[in-house]
Design a protein around this motif. Structure first.
Motif, PDB file in Angstrom:
ATOM      1  N   GLN A  51      39.317  46.873  40.237  1.00  0.00           N
ATOM      2  CA  GLN A  51      40.749  46.568  40.166  1.00  0.00           C
ATOM      3  C   GLN A  51      41.578  47.754  39.691  1.00  0.00           C
ATOM      4  O   GLN A  51      42.805  47.734  39.827  1.00  0.00           O
ATOM      5  CB  GLN A  51      40.990  45.373  39.231  1.00  0.00           C
ATOM      6  CG  GLN A  51      40.430  44.059  39.758  1.00  0.00           C
ATOM      7  CD  GLN A  51      40.759  42.928  38.823  1.00  0.00           C
ATOM      8  OE1 GLN A  51      40.047  42.692  37.858  1.00  0.00           O
ATOM      9  NE2 GLN A  51      41.864  42.235  39.073  1.00  0.00           N
ATOM     10  N   CYS A  94      44.664  35.972  39.140  1.00  0.00           N
ATOM     11  CA  CYS A  94      44.009  37.283  39.216  1.00  0.00           C
ATOM     12  C   CYS A  94      45.084  38.357  39.191  1.00  0.00           C
ATOM     13  O   CYS A  94      46.083  38.243  39.906  1.00  0.00           O
ATOM     14  CB  CYS A  94      43.201  37.373  40.513  1.00  0.00           C
ATOM     15  SG  CYS A  94      42.356  38.950  40.716  1.00  0.00           S
ATOM     16  N   LEU A  95      44.882  39.387  38.376  1.00  0.00           N
ATOM     17  CA  LEU A  95      45.878  40.463  38.284  1.00  0.00           C
ATOM     18  C   LEU A  95      46.054  41.172  39.622  1.00  0.00           C
ATOM     19  O   LEU A  95      47.083  41.809  39.848  1.00  0.00           O
ATOM     20  CB  LEU A  95      45.476  41.465  37.199  1.00  0.00           C
ATOM     21  CG  LEU A  95      45.473  40.923  35.765  1.00  0.00           C
ATOM     22  CD1 LEU A  95      44.981  41.981  34.789  1.00  0.00           C
ATOM     23  CD2 LEU A  95      46.854  40.429  35.361  1.00  0.00           C
ATOM     24  N   HIS A 136      34.375  35.215  37.294  1.00  0.00           N
ATOM     25  CA  HIS A 136      35.478  35.769  38.092  1.00  0.00           C
ATOM     26  C   HIS A 136      35.361  37.298  38.176  1.00  0.00           C
ATOM     27  O   HIS A 136      35.513  37.882  39.259  1.00  0.00           O
ATOM     28  CB  HIS A 136      36.808  35.345  37.448  1.00  0.00           C
ATOM     29  CG  HIS A 136      38.040  35.872  38.111  1.00  0.00           C
ATOM     30  ND1 HIS A 136      38.986  35.044  38.687  1.00  0.00           N
ATOM     31  CD2 HIS A 136      38.506  37.142  38.288  1.00  0.00           C
ATOM     32  CE1 HIS A 136      39.961  35.780  39.196  1.00  0.00           C
ATOM     33  NE2 HIS A 136      39.703  37.052  38.955  1.00  0.00           N
ATOM     34  N   GLU A 137      35.055  37.936  37.040  1.00  0.00           N
ATOM     35  CA  GLU A 137      34.988  39.406  37.025  1.00  0.00           C
ATOM     36  C   GLU A 137      33.731  39.916  37.725  1.00  0.00           C
ATOM     37  O   GLU A 137      33.782  40.936  38.424  1.00  0.00           O
ATOM     38  CB  GLU A 137      35.061  39.932  35.592  1.00  0.00           C
ATOM     39  CG  GLU A 137      36.323  39.547  34.819  1.00  0.00           C
ATOM     40  CD  GLU A 137      37.624  39.754  35.579  1.00  0.00           C
ATOM     41  OE1 GLU A 137      37.699  40.679  36.413  1.00  0.00           O
ATOM     42  OE2 GLU A 137      38.566  38.975  35.356  1.00  0.00           O
ATOM     43  N   HIS A 140      34.354  40.128  41.297  1.00  0.00           N
ATOM     44  CA  HIS A 140      35.089  41.338  41.692  1.00  0.00           C
ATOM     45  C   HIS A 140      34.125  42.495  41.993  1.00  0.00           C
ATOM     46  O   HIS A 140      34.379  43.317  42.875  1.00  0.00           O
ATOM     47  CB  HIS A 140      36.038  41.788  40.578  1.00  0.00           C
ATOM     48  CG  HIS A 140      37.391  41.129  40.610  1.00  0.00           C
ATOM     49  ND1 HIS A 140      38.250  41.232  41.688  1.00  0.00           N
ATOM     50  CD2 HIS A 140      38.049  40.396  39.689  1.00  0.00           C
ATOM     51  CE1 HIS A 140      39.366  40.563  41.417  1.00  0.00           C
ATOM     52  NE2 HIS A 140      39.269  40.044  40.220  1.00  0.00           N
TER      53      HIS A 140
HETATM   54 NI    NI Z   1      40.679  38.893  39.222  1.00  0.00          NI
END
Ligand code: NI
Length: 169
Positions: A51, A94-95, A136-137, A140
């Motif tokens: 990210q 999510c960012l 979640h991470e 990614h």
């Molecule tokens: Ni996220």
């Protein structure tokens, strides 16, 4: 320390499988500090290295669960080694997908093995929000976004809404 730019959905790096870290160097530790700073600046509770444009298997989380106990972790090469059969459904955001939230179903309890920023093996047994944030991470790191965990119908509706909002701004 520095606040890094957050990659937004559509960036190819968010869809790549990130590479394992060979050795936890000072450079990695600096990246971890910048990831924490970036996450706090964006008021998020978790962030993965892709990210911020780095395709390596690193994540940070800072989660307060219902008991208000705070869980702060930086994990290198995290692997989910156990997942409960029991699942729960909670809203996620999510960012990298600003403005979009949806309920996602995931295992309620997990165990994760990883390296600490000091290069030591760690094992974390997590439930509640921490378990959800870690899953979640880790997703990614495999190029998976939370919208991929939704039904195709729901995902389609959300993506159309997201594109419309983005085009407007
Ligand atoms: Ni996220």
């Amino acid at each position: 320390m520095a606040v890094l730019e957050i990659e937004i959905m559509g960036a190819r790096i968010l869809r790549e499988k990130a590479s394992p870290v060979d050795t936890v160097t000072d450079e990695i530790r600096l990246l971890i500090r910048d990831m924490f700073e970036t996450m706090y600046d964006a008021e998020g509770i978790g962030l993965a290295a892709p990210q911020v444009g780095v395709s390596q298997r690193i994540l940070v989380v800072d989660v307060a669960d219902e008991g208000e106990e705070r869980h702060v972790h930086a994990l290198v090469n995290p692997v989910i080694v156990e997942s409960s059969r029991e699942t729960g459904t909670e809203t996620e955001g999510c960012l990298s997908i600003p403005g979009l939230e949806e309920a996602v179903t995931r295992p309620l309890e997990i165990a994760v093995e990883a390296l600490s920023p000091g290069g030591e093996p760690v094992r974390i047994e997590a439930n509640g929000l921490l378990a959800r944030a870690l899953q979640h991470e880790v997703d990614h790191l495999d190029g998976v976004l939370f919208i991929d965990r939704l039904s195709p119908l729901k995902r389609g509706i959300l993506l159309r809404k997201w594109r419309k909002n983005r085009d407007r701004s």
